[in-house]
Design a protein around this motif. Structure first.
Motif, PDB file in Angstrom:
ATOM      1  N   GLY A 123      15.848   1.802   1.099  1.00  0.00           N
ATOM      2  CA  GLY A 123      15.469   0.788   2.402  1.00  0.00           C
ATOM      3  C   GLY A 123      15.364  -0.492   1.865  1.00  0.00           C
ATOM      4  N   ARG A 124      14.479  -1.368   2.560  1.00  0.00           N
ATOM      5  CA  ARG A 124      14.265  -2.630   2.269  1.00  0.00           C
ATOM      6  C   ARG A 124      13.242  -3.029   1.081  1.00  0.00           C
ATOM      7  N   SER A 125      12.417  -2.107   0.461  1.00  0.00           N
ATOM      8  CA  SER A 125      11.384  -2.277  -0.708  1.00  0.00           C
ATOM      9  C   SER A 125      12.580  -1.650  -1.798  1.00  0.00           C
ATOM     10  N   LYS A 126      13.285  -2.495  -2.234  1.00  0.00           N
ATOM     11  CA  LYS A 126      13.928  -2.108  -3.648  1.00  0.00           C
ATOM     12  C   LYS A 126      13.114  -2.081  -4.877  1.00  0.00           C
ATOM     13  N   ARG A 127      12.218  -2.873  -4.787  1.00  0.00           N
ATOM     14  CA  ARG A 127      11.204  -3.150  -6.154  1.00  0.00           C
ATOM     15  C   ARG A 127      10.402  -1.482  -6.372  1.00  0.00           C
ATOM     16  N   ILE A 128      10.079  -1.097  -5.124  1.00  0.00           N
ATOM     17  CA  ILE A 128       8.972   0.168  -5.299  1.00  0.00           C
ATOM     18  C   ILE A 128      10.377   1.311  -5.669  1.00  0.00           C
ATOM     19  N   LEU A 129      11.332   1.336  -4.920  1.00  0.00           N
ATOM     20  CA  LEU A 129      12.162   2.366  -5.008  1.00  0.00           C
ATOM     21  C   LEU A 129      12.805   2.379  -6.493  1.00  0.00           C
ATOM     22  N   LYS A 134      13.067   1.141 -13.715  1.00  0.00           N
ATOM     23  CA  LYS A 134      12.753   0.301 -14.243  1.00  0.00           C
ATOM     24  C   LYS A 134      11.865   0.609 -15.800  1.00  0.00           C
ATOM     25  N   VAL A 135      10.791   1.487 -15.302  1.00  0.00           N
ATOM     26  CA  VAL A 135       9.853   1.497 -16.430  1.00  0.00           C
ATOM     27  C   VAL A 135      10.534   2.583 -17.502  1.00  0.00           C
TER      28      VAL A 135
END
Length: 137
Positions: A123-129, A134-135
């Protein structure tokens, strides 16, 4: 020691791909277009998984079962329909879905949320996805 399944799958994948392509050329299998002028996608193969794209018609579902039967017979591999799932677009009625699921003998999922640990739909929020990935990296 036996041959790894992924190697066997890789060996027979061109045959399944050829069956699907021939069926498309004959007009028995439609595939999917992302746009009217876009390229047609009939199938995608990964490691030891397959995604098949088609119209929601009984004829095409029967054709999929036929092609998978031919593949299974030729390769000696059995298709586990209990692990196989089907996903429909929102425009397909529930009565049509039920008829096609019965023909395919597969379970329905609303959408594929993850594949190989990665999100399938963003969706729009790639950072949360992608935060969890990433971690771990």
């Amino acid at each position: 020691m036996g041959i790894p399944f992924s190697l066997i799958f890789s060996f027979f994948v061109p045959s399944l791909s050829s069956l699907i392509s021939r069926s498309e050329r004959c007009g028995d299998y439609a595939g999917f277009r992302c746009s009217r002028l876009g390229s047609k996608i009939t199938h995608l193969f990964f490691a030891d998984d397959s995604l098949l794209f088609t119209r929601a018609t009984l004829e095409e579902c029967v054709n999929i079962k036929r092609m998978l039967g031919i593949y299974s017979q030729a390769s000696g591999q059995t298709i586990n329909f209990y692990k196989s799932v089907v996903c429909f677009s929102k425009q397909i009625s529930s009565s049509c879905r039920n008829m096609l699921v019965e023909a395919l003998d597969m379970a329905i999922v609303d959408y594929h949320d993850r594949y190989l640990g990665l999100p399938c739909v963003a969706g729009r929020s790639k950072r949360i996805l992608f935060y969890g990935i990433k971690v771990r990296v």
